[in-house]
Design a protein around this motif. Structure first.
Motif, short mmCIF file in Angstrom:
data_model
loop_
_atom_site.label_atom_id
_atom_site.label_comp_id
_atom_site.label_asym_id
_atom_site.label_seq_id
_atom_site.Cartn_x
_atom_site.Cartn_y
_atom_site.Cartn_z
N GLY A 283 40.20 100.99 36.87
CA GLY A 283 40.51 100.60 38.24
C GLY A 283 41.70 101.38 38.78
N SER A 284 42.45 100.73 39.65
CA SER A 284 43.62 101.39 40.25
C SER A 284 44.80 100.44 40.26
N VAL A 285 45.98 101.03 40.32
CA VAL A 285 47.21 100.24 40.33
C VAL A 285 48.28 101.03 41.07
N GLY A 286 49.09 100.34 41.84
CA GLY A 286 50.18 101.00 42.56
C GLY A 286 50.49 100.28 43.85
N ASP A 287 51.69 100.47 44.34
CA ASP A 287 52.17 99.74 45.50
C ASP A 287 51.54 100.17 46.81
N THR A 288 51.31 99.17 47.64
CA THR A 288 50.99 99.36 49.05
C THR A 288 51.89 98.39 49.82
N SER A 289 52.18 98.71 51.05
CA SER A 289 53.00 97.83 51.87
C SER A 289 52.11 97.03 52.80
N THR A 290 52.50 95.81 53.05
CA THR A 290 51.82 94.99 54.03
C THR A 290 52.22 95.47 55.42
N GLU A 291 51.24 95.58 56.28
CA GLU A 291 51.52 96.03 57.64
C GLU A 291 51.97 94.85 58.49
N ILE A 292 53.06 95.04 59.21
CA ILE A 292 53.54 94.07 60.19
C ILE A 292 53.41 94.76 61.55
N LEU B 1 55.55 98.06 61.23
CA LEU B 1 56.65 98.00 60.28
C LEU B 1 56.08 97.77 58.90
N LYS B 2 56.88 98.08 57.90
CA LYS B 2 56.47 97.82 56.52
C LYS B 2 56.97 96.45 56.10
N GLY B 3 56.07 95.69 55.48
CA GLY B 3 56.42 94.38 54.96
C GLY B 3 56.56 94.42 53.46
N THR B 4 56.18 93.35 52.82
CA THR B 4 56.31 93.25 51.37
C THR B 4 55.39 94.24 50.67
N ARG B 5 55.76 94.57 49.44
CA ARG B 5 54.99 95.51 48.64
C ARG B 5 54.07 94.74 47.70
N ASN B 6 52.90 95.31 47.45
CA ASN B 6 51.90 94.68 46.61
C ASN B 6 51.30 95.74 45.71
N ALA B 7 51.39 95.55 44.39
CA ALA B 7 50.86 96.55 43.45
C ALA B 7 49.38 96.36 43.18
N GLY B 8 48.76 95.38 43.81
CA GLY B 8 47.31 95.26 43.75
C GLY B 8 46.78 94.53 42.54
N ALA B 9 45.48 94.63 42.40
CA ALA B 9 44.76 94.03 41.29
C ALA B 9 44.01 95.14 40.56
#
Length: 160
Positions: A44-53, A66-74
């Motif tokens: 699969g894949s792993v790594g940060d993405t930012s939540t869009e605000i 704007l950039k919100g919280t970061r999420n490294a996914g599943a």
């Protein structure tokens, strides 16, 4: 420029490792005892993405982002079921708990005589289900790792 294949990569599970309020670093994982998860077919894949605000400005007639919280996914891991594999047994046991576990991904990119790149993170094992599809398929263990930290990247190193 050199590119590398995914084949030869290895995924390991460690012990329980609690989240913390700051980013993890490589040293946070040195006390772990690692068990390889065998017969892995897909990582699969792993790594940060930012939540869009978003903000819709009436005056500017423009949506601002704007950039919100970061999420490294599943990370969606697929393995051929091996009932005796210690790593798969540990993965199944981790799914039954509420804890985060340490994970290490070792890539197949070591230079001649050197060491490969590694990725470290913590995750909850959110799912661990058997896929028993059609007659001419291998029975599979599909696991979802809910990544709860940054992904620590350690670059491949040349041999001495």
């Amino acid at each position: 420029m050199t590119i590398y294949a995914t084949n030869g990569a290895k995924l390991f599970i460690g012990g329980v490792l609690a989240s913390k309020s700051t980013d993890f670093v490589e040293a946070d994982f040195t006390a772990q005892s690692w068990v390889e998860i065998g017969e892995v077919e897909a990582l699969g894949s792993v790594g940060d993405t930012s939540t869009e605000i978003t903000f819709d400005s009436i005056t500017a007639n423009r949506t601002r982002r704007l950039k919100g919280t970061r999420n490294a996914g599943a990370m969606e891991v697929v393995a051929g079921i091996d009932y005796g594999d210690a790593g798969q047994i540990a993965l199944l046991a981790a799914e039954k708990t509420i804890h985060d576990y340490a994970f290490k991904l070792e890539l197949n990119d070591a230079p001649e005589g050197g060491t490969p790149s590694e990725r470290y993170f913590i995750a909850k094992v959110g799912t661990a289900v058997e896929a028993l599809e059609t007659a001419n398929n291998v029975m599979k263990l599909n696991a979802t790792l809910w990544v709860n930290s940054n992904v620590v990247k350690v670059d491949a190193a040349p041999g001495i």
